[in-house]
Design an enzyme around this catalytic site. Structure first.
Site, PDB file in Angstrom:
ATOM      1  N   TYR A  46      15.487  31.364   6.062  1.00 52.99           N
ATOM      2  CA  TYR A  46      14.306  32.154   6.437  1.00 52.99           C
ATOM      3  C   TYR A  46      14.237  32.420   7.930  1.00 52.99           C
ATOM      4  CZ  TYR A  46      12.192  31.307   1.813  1.00 52.99           C
ATOM      5  OH  TYR A  46      11.921  31.266   0.500  1.00 52.99           O
ATOM      6  N   LYS A  82       0.835  -1.209   0.000  1.00 51.43           N
ATOM      7  CA  LYS A  82       0.000   0.000   0.000  1.00 51.43           C
ATOM      8  C   LYS A  82       0.872   1.262   0.000  1.00 51.43           C
ATOM      9  CE  LYS A  82      -0.310  -0.276   5.037  1.00 51.43           C
ATOM     10  NZ  LYS A  82      -1.088  -0.882   6.146  1.00 51.43           N
TER      11      LYS A  82
HETATM   12  C1  LIG Z   1      -0.304  -1.841   6.879  1.00 50.35           C
HETATM   13  C2  LIG Z   1      -0.858  -3.111   7.382  1.00 50.35           C
HETATM   14  C3  LIG Z   1      -0.033  -4.236   7.553  1.00 50.35           C
HETATM   15  C4  LIG Z   1       1.476  -4.191   7.429  1.00 50.35           C
HETATM   16  O1  LIG Z   1       2.030  -3.913   8.692  1.00 50.35           O
HETATM   17  P1  LIG Z   1       3.630  -3.843   8.877  1.00 50.35           P
HETATM   18  O2  LIG Z   1       3.792  -3.427  10.291  1.00 50.35           O
HETATM   19  O3  LIG Z   1       4.102  -2.805   7.920  1.00 50.35           O
HETATM   20  O4  LIG Z   1       4.154  -5.181   8.568  1.00 50.35           O
HETATM   21  C5  LIG Z   1      -0.637  -5.443   7.871  1.00 50.35           C
HETATM   22  N1  LIG Z   1      -1.967  -5.526   8.042  1.00 50.35           N
HETATM   23  C6  LIG Z   1      -2.787  -4.454   7.932  1.00 50.35           C
HETATM   24  C7  LIG Z   1      -4.250  -4.624   8.156  1.00 50.35           C
HETATM   25  C8  LIG Z   1      -2.268  -3.208   7.606  1.00 50.35           C
HETATM   26  O5  LIG Z   1      -3.070  -2.150   7.508  1.00 50.35           O
END
Ligand SMILES: *Cc1c(COP(=O)(O)O)cnc(C)c1O
Length: 369
Positions: free
Chosen positions: A264, A38
């Site tokens: 700045y 994702k």
């Molecule tokens: C993002 C996510 C993961 C991955 O978790 P990590 O800590 O990056 O391994 C697994 N399950 C769900 C439901 C997530 O939203």
């Protein structure tokens, strides 16, 4: 390692393969592996990463939103893709692109069944999420009879998997709570599968789950951050390799005398003869203002150089007094020798937010295995 000639996010596929094999080695051979890609594969490039993971043999992918899944489908990803956070407005697109929705509430379950009926689907794979204590998405235990009834009365969908998410798998202080989540998941699962004549995949472990609770792997694990080189653990981190390294280059070096100010609002005043270098990267690239004013630093020819003054939109200034360097030299913002965890901590955040924050205007440069 190639030298940076501009700001680039290097994506090292050899290191990705290393991390994949490392995580797989923690669980039994017959446990499936879902790769979480994702948010542009945690800020890198989801197509490049997913292609490599598909080649390495991952069993499943997960994305957060439907658009992310469509992009993978349009770029040659054929493995099943779980969409973790779909909305009912996208259900037709989900089916059209063979994506598999997480159904996390009665409303969303009913809505997906009706779309699947309308499109004459049979046994369409879906995923049921249980809330076991994170209190984010998912069905609570008392809702299970309702799910059973809805599933029993339709042949349009089939439960490909049942899953839940741990709230604190990286925190040993919360061990009892985590074990409680795992137990509750087991109980809820029994309740739901009791009258199914097939066996859905079961999964609850994220990366820290794989590392700290490998016995709770069930039939699949879901890993994101570990694939990208972070184990959320000081002893595991050195065994993983950084997949993303943010590099840039020195545009200009200026010598300043005591009393001169930098940037700045003149927030940095030099206290003696200094050399200040200017880098082509700023808060619009994902290096937030929080990292300025000497909070965080970058690596120039192996040496730590603090970010001084305010971070600008397209520029940061670093103090390179006493560091041998010249205009055109490569600078490592994070990754590689300077671990991104420290950089993130300096800004009061975690690796996840730092790496997903690298903006799209930064060129991605892939280093093949
Ligand atoms: C993002 C996510 C993961 C991955 O978790 P990590 O800590 O990056 O391994 C697994 N399950 C769900 C439901 C997530 O939203």
């Amino acid at each position: 390692m190639p030298e940076a000639k501009e700001t680039v996010l290097e994506i090292d596929l050899g290191n990705l393969a290393h991390n994949y094999h490392f995580l797989r080695s923690k669980i039994d051979k017959d446990v499936k592996f879902l790769s979480v890609v994702k948010a542009h594969a945690y800020g890198s490039d989801s197509v490049v990463i997913a292609k490599k993971l598909q080649e390495l043999g991952t069993d499943y992918f997960a994305v957060a939103y439907v658009e992310e899944g469509i992009r993978l489908r349009e770029n040659g990803i054929i493995k099943p893709i779980l969409v973790l956070h779909p909305q009912f407005t996208h259900f037709e697109e989900i089916i059209e692109h063979c994506l598999e929705p997480n159904l996390y509430s009665e409303k969303i379950l009913r809505s997906f069944i009706s779309t699947a009926e309308k499109l004459n689907q049979k046994n369409y794979p879906v995923h049921i999420k249980f809330n076991t204590g994170l209190n984010r998405l998912g069905f609570d235990q008392p809702e299970i009879p309702k799910i059973r009834e809805l599933i029993k009365n339709t042949s349009t969908i089939k439960i490909a998997s049942i899953f839940s998410h741990l709230a604190a798998s990286d925190d040993w202080q919360e061990r009892d709570f985590t074990v409680g989540q795992i137990d509750l998941f087991r109980k809820m699962t029994w309740e739901l599968v009791a009258d199914l004549n097939y066996e859905p995949i079961l999964h609850i472990c994220n990366t820290s789950g794989v590392i700290n609770y490998p016995k709770a792997a069930f039939s699949m694990v879901r890993s994101g951050i570990g694939l990208y080189g972070f184990g959320n653990d000081k002893t595991v981190d050195p065994q993983l390799k950084p997949v993303v390294t943010l590099k840039t280059i020195i545009s200009q070096i200026r010598k300043l005398d005591k009393g001169a100010t930098v940037g700045y609002n003149r927030v940095y005043k030099v206290e003696g003869p200094s050399r200040i270098a200017t880098l082509p990267i700023g808060h619009a690239d994902g290096i937030n203002r929080i990292y300025g004013k000497q909070k965080a630093g970058v690596i120039v020819n192996g040496k730590y150089a603090p970010i001084v003054g305010n971070v600008c939109m397209d520029i940061i200034m670093i103090d390179v007094t006493g560091i041998e360097c010249e205009e055109g030299d490569e600078v490592i913002v994070f990754g590689g020798p300077q671990h991104a965890v420290k950089f993130a901590e300096a800004g009061g955040t975690i690796s996840y937010e730092l790496i997903t924050g690298v903006q799209r205007r930064v060129t991605r440069k892939v280093i093949p295995e």
